[in-house]
Each structure stands twice: as C-alpha cells, then as structure tokens.
Motif scaffolding. Structure first.
Motif, PDB file in Angstrom:
ATOM      1  N   ARG A 160      10.226  39.673  11.988  1.00  0.00           N
ATOM      2  CA  ARG A 160       9.954  38.363  12.597  1.00  0.00           C
ATOM      3  C   ARG A 160       9.930  38.495  14.119  1.00  0.00           C
ATOM      4  O   ARG A 160      10.876  39.008  14.729  1.00  0.00           O
ATOM      5  CB  ARG A 160      10.994  37.330  12.146  1.00  0.00           C
ATOM      6  CG  ARG A 160      10.915  37.092  10.633  1.00  0.00           C
ATOM      7  CD  ARG A 160      11.936  36.108  10.125  1.00  0.00           C
ATOM      8  NE  ARG A 160      11.948  36.101   8.648  1.00  0.00           N
ATOM      9  CZ  ARG A 160      12.832  35.427   7.923  1.00  0.00           C
ATOM     10  NH1 ARG A 160      13.771  34.720   8.517  1.00  0.00           N
ATOM     11  NH2 ARG A 160      12.798  35.477   6.602  1.00  0.00           N
ATOM     12  N   LEU A 187      12.902  45.200  -0.677  1.00  0.00           N
ATOM     13  CA  LEU A 187      12.224  46.487  -0.507  1.00  0.00           C
ATOM     14  C   LEU A 187      11.869  47.082  -1.876  1.00  0.00           C
ATOM     15  O   LEU A 187      12.585  46.935  -2.855  1.00  0.00           O
ATOM     16  CB  LEU A 187      13.123  47.451   0.263  1.00  0.00           C
ATOM     17  CG  LEU A 187      13.430  47.015   1.699  1.00  0.00           C
ATOM     18  CD1 LEU A 187      14.583  47.830   2.260  1.00  0.00           C
ATOM     19  CD2 LEU A 187      12.196  47.123   2.585  1.00  0.00           C
ATOM     20  N   ASN A 193      23.301  47.977   3.235  1.00  0.00           N
ATOM     21  CA  ASN A 193      23.060  46.559   3.481  1.00  0.00           C
ATOM     22  C   ASN A 193      24.388  45.829   3.584  1.00  0.00           C
ATOM     23  O   ASN A 193      25.349  46.185   2.894  1.00  0.00           O
ATOM     24  CB  ASN A 193      22.240  45.960   2.326  1.00  0.00           C
ATOM     25  CG  ASN A 193      21.978  44.475   2.486  1.00  0.00           C
ATOM     26  OD1 ASN A 193      21.476  44.044   3.511  1.00  0.00           O
ATOM     27  ND2 ASN A 193      22.345  43.693   1.486  1.00  0.00           N
ATOM     28  N   HIS A 208      26.040  42.230   2.845  1.00  0.00           N
ATOM     29  CA  HIS A 208      25.728  41.030   2.063  1.00  0.00           C
ATOM     30  C   HIS A 208      26.905  40.062   2.141  1.00  0.00           C
ATOM     31  O   HIS A 208      28.061  40.507   2.006  1.00  0.00           O
ATOM     32  CB  HIS A 208      25.432  41.394   0.605  1.00  0.00           C
ATOM     33  CG  HIS A 208      25.044  40.226  -0.235  1.00  0.00           C
ATOM     34  ND1 HIS A 208      23.813  39.594  -0.110  1.00  0.00           N
ATOM     35  CD2 HIS A 208      25.726  39.548  -1.175  1.00  0.00           C
ATOM     36  CE1 HIS A 208      23.772  38.574  -0.964  1.00  0.00           C
ATOM     37  NE2 HIS A 208      24.915  38.522  -1.630  1.00  0.00           N
TER      38      HIS A 208
HETATM   39  N1  LIG Z   1      15.368  46.480  -3.060  1.00  0.00           N
HETATM   40  C1  LIG Z   1      16.263  45.870  -2.266  1.00  0.00           C
HETATM   41  N2  LIG Z   1      15.830  45.211  -1.172  1.00  0.00           N
HETATM   42  C2  LIG Z   1      16.743  44.592  -0.370  1.00  0.00           C
HETATM   43  C3  LIG Z   1      18.117  44.583  -0.700  1.00  0.00           C
HETATM   44  C4  LIG Z   1      18.535  45.301  -1.862  1.00  0.00           C
HETATM   45  O1  LIG Z   1      19.745  45.382  -2.171  1.00  0.00           O
HETATM   46  N3  LIG Z   1      17.575  45.927  -2.611  1.00  0.00           N
HETATM   47  N4  LIG Z   1      19.021  43.846   0.095  1.00  0.00           N
HETATM   48  C5  LIG Z   1      18.372  42.783   0.831  1.00  0.00           C
HETATM   49  C6  LIG Z   1      19.191  41.906   1.695  1.00  0.00           C
HETATM   50  N5  LIG Z   1      19.363  40.625   0.996  1.00  0.00           N
HETATM   51  C7  LIG Z   1      20.675  40.272   0.765  1.00  0.00           C
HETATM   52  O2  LIG Z   1      21.619  40.982   1.183  1.00  0.00           O
HETATM   53  C8  LIG Z   1      18.273  39.794   0.601  1.00  0.00           C
HETATM   54  C9  LIG Z   1      17.174  39.645   1.448  1.00  0.00           C
HETATM   55  C10 LIG Z   1      16.105  38.848   1.064  1.00  0.00           C
HETATM   56  C11 LIG Z   1      16.116  38.167  -0.146  1.00  0.00           C
HETATM   57  C12 LIG Z   1      14.934  37.327  -0.554  1.00  0.00           C
HETATM   58  O3  LIG Z   1      14.963  36.653  -1.581  1.00  0.00           O
HETATM   59  N6  LIG Z   1      13.851  37.360   0.258  1.00  0.00           N
HETATM   60  C13 LIG Z   1      12.596  36.655  -0.143  1.00  0.00           C
HETATM   61  C14 LIG Z   1      12.089  35.817   0.952  1.00  0.00           C
HETATM   62  C15 LIG Z   1      11.716  36.637   2.140  1.00  0.00           C
HETATM   63  C16 LIG Z   1      11.445  35.725   3.350  1.00  0.00           C
HETATM   64  O4  LIG Z   1      11.620  34.494   3.222  1.00  0.00           O
HETATM   65  O5  LIG Z   1      11.052  36.296   4.391  1.00  0.00           O
HETATM   66  C17 LIG Z   1      11.575  37.681  -0.526  1.00  0.00           C
HETATM   67  O6  LIG Z   1      11.559  38.735   0.115  1.00  0.00           O
HETATM   68  O7  LIG Z   1      10.854  37.385  -1.476  1.00  0.00           O
HETATM   69  C18 LIG Z   1      17.218  38.297  -0.984  1.00  0.00           C
HETATM   70  C19 LIG Z   1      18.300  39.102  -0.621  1.00  0.00           C
HETATM   71  C20 LIG Z   1      17.246  43.341   1.657  1.00  0.00           C
HETATM   72  N7  LIG Z   1      16.312  43.935   0.756  1.00  0.00           N
END
Ligand SMILES: Nc1nc2c(c(=O)[nH]1)N[C@@H](CN(C=O)c1ccc(C(=O)N[C@@H](CCC(=O)O)C(=O)O)cc1)CN2
Ligand SMILES: NCC(=O)N[C@@H]1O[C@H](COP(=O)([O-])[O-])[C@@H](O)[C@H]1O
Length: 213
Positions: free
Chosen positions: A37, A90, A104, A106
C-alpha cells in the motif's frame, strides 16, 4: 541477520524492529521493507530511519503470481522475511521460495481467531484472555508452527481499539524477541513443534481472575 519486512499499514511492529536494531538489542539489519500500500505510514518510518523500501501493489499486476514474483525478487539476499501487519494471503509458491524463513505476528493466541480482525473476534466471542503469536508462515493461514505467544487480558469495557492497542504493546516485545532468537540460531522446528533453546517455558503469568477457593 538480514531482514526483509512486509507491511501494509501503520508499521508499529516495524518500528519495534527498528528500535531494537538501533538500540543494539537486535543483531540484525533491515535490508528492505516492502509495502503493498502506497500510503502505509510504515513507509514514513522507513524514510525517517533511511531504510530502503519498495511499494509493490497487487493491482499493478495481472496475476497474484506476477505480484508475488516481484516481491520474491525484491527479497533476494535476505535471511528472514518478517510479515509485520502484511495484509495479503501468500501462495504456496511464495512460501516455498523461503522455506521456514517467513514469520508473522498475529494478534491472537493461534489457533484461536485466525484471519483478519482477530481482536474483534475475541471481543465478540467474549474471551477474557487473548494474546499475540509469532509463528512460521505456511500456506494455511495463521496456522504455522508457533514460535512464541503472549497472553493479554480482555477487560469488560474494552473496545476493538483499546484491546488492539493493548495487544500491540505485547507484539512490540514479542516480535523482536522472536527475531533475535532466530538470529541466535536457537529456534528449532520439529514438525508442528518449535523449541527455543534456553527459553523460559516454566512460568506463566498470574491468572488475574483466579480467586482463592
Ligand atoms: N499463506 C499465508 N499468508 C499469510 C499468512 C499466513 O499465515 N499464511 N499470514 C498473514 C497475516 N494475516 C494475519 O496474521 C492475515 C493477512 C490478511 C488476511 C486477509 O484476509 N486478507 C484479505 C484481504 C487483503 C486486503 O484487504 O488487502 C486477502 O488477502 O484476501 C488474513 C490474515 C499474511 N499472509
Ligand atoms: N492478520 C494480520 C494482522 O491482523 N496483523 C496485525 O496487524 C497489526 C499491524 O500493526 P502495525 O502495522 O502497527 O505493525 C498488528 O496488530 C498485527 O498483529
């Protein structure tokens, strides 16, 4: 140890890492900060502390894979990737590029309240104790092996904001501590279990609600 830090927002956890490094308590360097962002306040912190940063926005790429490839390229050469309020899920491809090298922070005691708005989830559930977790990142969201956790009380008059701030005050200690442990080579992963050599596992914080019975 060279860190690559991924952010999306205010960057107070990034600041905790910066403060730890600048105070000499954290034997690491932050070689790159990447934000998805443009307006993330975390980038103001990078400017203030002269830390290299990049903005890599999902909407600038036609696919998630191309987006992630750009981030992977920018992270080349780092020893540990730290997700510090990075709000993108991811893919397995990304995670495989950094095997057991992504952590991460959390804002809950996993496996409770995974995903977004973990603080609100705890409030709405009526939990009296929540907390924060530093874990290794796996494909399954917020479910990777736990490195360290801290308990945080939920007070009767808490709002999402007051609870989030209280949890953050613990996050700012927990994340640098976990990064230091990793830099010292003290963290060993055995399947789902993580053991930190020399860490104090014996004492728990007092249980405030427990009365003499
Ligand atoms: N594969 C993984 N990716 C990520 C993890 C993980 O453990 N495994 N940790 C997250 C961090 N996180 C919570 O700690 C988290 C971040 C984002 C979301 C989420 O639902 N994001 C949505 C909306 C994104 C946006 O609005 O920009 C999405 O990506 O669809 C939930 C939990 C980081 N990644
Ligand atoms: N699911 C991911 C998640 O909710 N992460 C949380 O976002 C906040 C980022 O604050 P910061 O930008 O000030 O470090 C932190 O509370 C972190 O635990």
């Amino acid at each position: 140890m060279k860190l690559g830090v991924l952010v999306s927002g205010r960057g107070s956890n990034l600041q905790a890492l910066i403060d730890g490094i600048e105070s000499g308590k954290l034997p690491c360097s932050i070689d790159i900060v990447i934000s998805d962002r443009e307006k993330a306040y975390a980038l103001e912190r990078c400017k203030r502390h002269k830390i290299p940063y990049l903005v890599i926005k999902r909407k600038d790429f036609s696919t998630q894979e191309a987006f992630e490839e750009e981030i992977i390229k920018a992270l080349s050469g780092v020893d540990l990737v730290v997700l510090a309020g990075f709000m993108r899920i991811l893919s397995e491809h990304f995670i495989k590029a950094f095997p057991m090298k992504i952590i991460n922070i959390h804002p809950s005691l996993t496996p409770a309240f995974l995903g977004k708005s973990a603080q609100r989830q705890a409030l709405e559930y009526g939990s009296r104790i929540t907390g924060c977790t530093v874990h290794f990142v796996t494909e399954e969201l917020d479910s990777g092996p736990v490195i360290v956790q801290a308990c945080v009380p939920v007070l009767p008059d808490d709002t999402e904001e007051t609870l989030s701030e209280r949890i953050l005050s613990y996050e700012h200690r927990l994340l640098p501590q976990a990064v230091r442990w990793i830099s010292e080579g003290r963290v060993k992963v055995m399947g789902r279990k993580v053991v930190v050599h020399g860490a104090n596992y014996g004492t728990l914080p007092a249980n405030p609600q427990l009365e003499v019975f």
